[in-house]
Design a protein around this motif. Structure first.
Motif, PDB file in Angstrom:
ATOM      1  N   MET A  10     -50.878  97.130  52.429  1.00 40.73           N
ATOM      2  CA  MET A  10     -51.416  97.922  53.432  1.00 40.73           C
ATOM      3  C   MET A  10     -52.820  97.922  53.505  1.00 40.73           C
ATOM      4  O   MET A  10     -53.308  97.564  54.666  1.00 40.73           O
ATOM      5  N   LEU A  11     -53.411  98.543  52.369  1.00 38.30           N
ATOM      6  CA  LEU A  11     -54.964  98.410  52.513  1.00 38.30           C
ATOM      7  C   LEU A  11     -55.589  96.905  52.725  1.00 38.30           C
ATOM      8  O   LEU A  11     -56.618  96.994  53.307  1.00 38.30           O
ATOM      9  N   GLU A  12     -54.974  96.027  52.127  1.00 39.79           N
ATOM     10  CA  GLU A  12     -55.954  94.581  52.827  1.00 39.79           C
ATOM     11  C   GLU A  12     -55.533  94.417  54.107  1.00 39.79           C
ATOM     12  O   GLU A  12     -56.447  93.454  54.433  1.00 39.79           O
ATOM     13  N   ARG A  13     -54.600  95.090  54.859  1.00 39.99           N
ATOM     14  CA  ARG A  13     -54.934  94.845  56.114  1.00 39.99           C
ATOM     15  C   ARG A  13     -56.188  95.585  56.844  1.00 39.99           C
ATOM     16  O   ARG A  13     -56.368  95.421  58.227  1.00 39.99           O
ATOM     17  N   LEU A  14     -56.554  96.551  56.487  1.00 38.30           N
ATOM     18  CA  LEU A  14     -57.529  97.743  56.878  1.00 38.30           C
ATOM     19  C   LEU A  14     -59.049  96.809  57.223  1.00 38.30           C
ATOM     20  O   LEU A  14     -59.323  96.033  56.236  1.00 38.30           O
ATOM     21  N   THR A  15     -59.633  97.114  58.048  1.00 42.20           N
ATOM     22  CA  THR A  15     -61.031  96.309  57.881  1.00 42.20           C
ATOM     23  C   THR A  15     -61.973  97.543  57.595  1.00 42.20           C
ATOM     24  O   THR A  15     -62.130  98.690  57.924  1.00 42.20           O
ATOM     25  N   ALA A  16     -62.666  97.209  56.309  1.00 40.71           N
ATOM     26  CA  ALA A  16     -63.493  98.180  55.681  1.00 40.71           C
ATOM     27  C   ALA A  16     -64.846  97.974  56.607  1.00 40.71           C
ATOM     28  O   ALA A  16     -65.031  96.964  57.226  1.00 40.71           O
ATOM     29  N   THR A  17     -65.675  98.987  56.578  1.00 42.01           N
ATOM     30  CA  THR A  17     -66.887  99.064  57.370  1.00 42.01           C
ATOM     31  C   THR A  17     -68.012  99.665  56.575  1.00 42.01           C
ATOM     32  O   THR A  17     -67.543 100.703  55.745  1.00 42.01           O
ATOM     33  N   CYS A  18     -69.025  99.183  56.462  1.00 36.41           N
ATOM     34  CA  CYS A  18     -70.227 100.012  55.894  1.00 36.41           C
ATOM     35  C   CYS A  18     -70.355 101.286  56.169  1.00 36.41           C
ATOM     36  O   CYS A  18     -70.325 101.783  57.469  1.00 36.41           O
ATOM     37  N   GLU A  19     -70.768 102.264  55.080  1.00 40.12           N
ATOM     38  CA  GLU A  19     -70.875 103.562  55.365  1.00 40.12           C
ATOM     39  C   GLU A  19     -72.246 104.025  55.136  1.00 40.12           C
ATOM     40  O   GLU A  19     -72.415 105.461  55.282  1.00 40.12           O
ATOM     41  N   ALA A  20     -73.052 102.944  55.101  1.00 47.17           N
ATOM     42  CA  ALA A  20     -74.481 103.639  54.762  1.00 47.17           C
ATOM     43  C   ALA A  20     -75.100 104.305  56.288  1.00 47.17           C
ATOM     44  O   ALA A  20     -74.471 103.928  57.239  1.00 47.17           O
ATOM     45  N   ALA A  21     -75.883 105.204  56.120  1.00 47.49           N
ATOM     46  CA  ALA A  21     -76.475 105.734  57.222  1.00 47.49           C
ATOM     47  C   ALA A  21     -76.814 104.870  58.384  1.00 47.49           C
ATOM     48  O   ALA A  21     -77.659 103.850  57.949  1.00 47.49           O
ATOM     49  N   GLY A  22     -76.219 105.258  59.537  1.00 47.33           N
ATOM     50  CA  GLY A  22     -76.586 104.357  60.846  1.00 47.33           C
ATOM     51  C   GLY A  22     -76.013 102.793  60.928  1.00 47.33           C
ATOM     52  O   GLY A  22     -76.568 102.225  61.580  1.00 47.33           O
ATOM     53  N   CYS A  23     -75.194 102.602  59.846  1.00 42.96           N
ATOM     54  CA  CYS A  23     -74.561 101.418  59.871  1.00 42.96           C
ATOM     55  C   CYS A  23     -73.086 101.484  60.044  1.00 42.96           C
ATOM     56  O   CYS A  23     -72.384 102.161  59.240  1.00 42.96           O
ATOM     57  N   ASP A  24     -72.322 100.680  60.725  1.00 39.69           N
ATOM     58  CA  ASP A  24     -70.885 100.690  60.762  1.00 39.69           C
ATOM     59  C   ASP A  24     -70.447  99.079  60.841  1.00 39.69           C
ATOM     60  O   ASP A  24     -69.435  98.832  61.566  1.00 39.69           O
ATOM     61  N   ARG A  25     -71.131  98.124  60.224  1.00 44.07           N
ATOM     62  CA  ARG A  25     -70.984  96.737  60.448  1.00 44.07           C
ATOM     63  C   ARG A  25     -69.479  96.553  59.739  1.00 44.07           C
ATOM     64  O   ARG A  25     -69.154  97.309  58.444  1.00 44.07           O
ATOM     65  N   ALA A  26     -68.655  95.690  60.021  1.00 42.43           N
ATOM     66  CA  ALA A  26     -67.437  95.316  59.150  1.00 42.43           C
ATOM     67  C   ALA A  26     -67.843  94.315  58.045  1.00 42.43           C
ATOM     68  O   ALA A  26     -68.580  93.694  58.030  1.00 42.43           O
ATOM     69  N   LEU A  27     -66.918  94.891  57.129  1.00 47.79           N
ATOM     70  CA  LEU A  27     -67.187  93.989  55.843  1.00 47.79           C
ATOM     71  C   LEU A  27     -65.989  93.171  55.590  1.00 47.79           C
ATOM     72  O   LEU A  27     -64.706  93.843  55.766  1.00 47.79           O
ATOM     73  N   ASP A  28     -66.172  92.026  55.509  1.00 43.97           N
ATOM     74  CA  ASP A  28     -65.030  90.886  55.360  1.00 43.97           C
ATOM     75  C   ASP A  28     -65.322  89.966  54.388  1.00 43.97           C
ATOM     76  O   ASP A  28     -66.364  89.896  53.763  1.00 43.97           O
ATOM     77  N   ASP A  29     -64.640  89.057  54.599  1.00 45.79           N
ATOM     78  CA  ASP A  29     -64.640  87.965  53.517  1.00 45.79           C
ATOM     79  C   ASP A  29     -66.107  87.153  53.402  1.00 45.79           C
ATOM     80  O   ASP A  29     -66.579  86.688  52.296  1.00 45.79           O
ATOM     81  N   GLY A  30     -66.762  87.101  54.451  1.00 53.58           N
ATOM     82  CA  GLY A  30     -68.062  86.588  54.682  1.00 53.58           C
ATOM     83  C   GLY A  30     -69.043  87.342  53.768  1.00 53.58           C
ATOM     84  O   GLY A  30     -70.171  86.533  53.296  1.00 53.58           O
TER      85      GLY A  30
END
Length: 53
Positions: free
Chosen positions: A1-21
């Motif tokens: 299940m977790l491998e299907r979630l899209t992780a995002t950066c939780e740094a202040a002011g950032c919400d970029r997606a974290l992916d294989d790239g």
């Protein structure tokens, strides 16, 4: 299940997606797979995926 979630950066002011790239390191251990992601903002996020789920 977790491998299907899209992780995002939780740094202040950032919400970029974290992916294989931006996965910089992957390590498999008894407790699961750990992945370290480096965001364009410079923050590092570590995730753990439990293989039993």
């Amino acid at each position: 299940m977790l491998e299907r979630l899209t992780a995002t950066c939780e740094a202040a002011g950032c919400d970029r997606a974290l992916d294989d790239g931006n996965c910089m390191l992957e390590m498999e251990r008894d407790g699961g797979v750990r992945r370290a992601y480096e965001c364009d903002c410079g923050a590092v996020t570590v995730t753990v995926v439990d293989p039993s789920r």
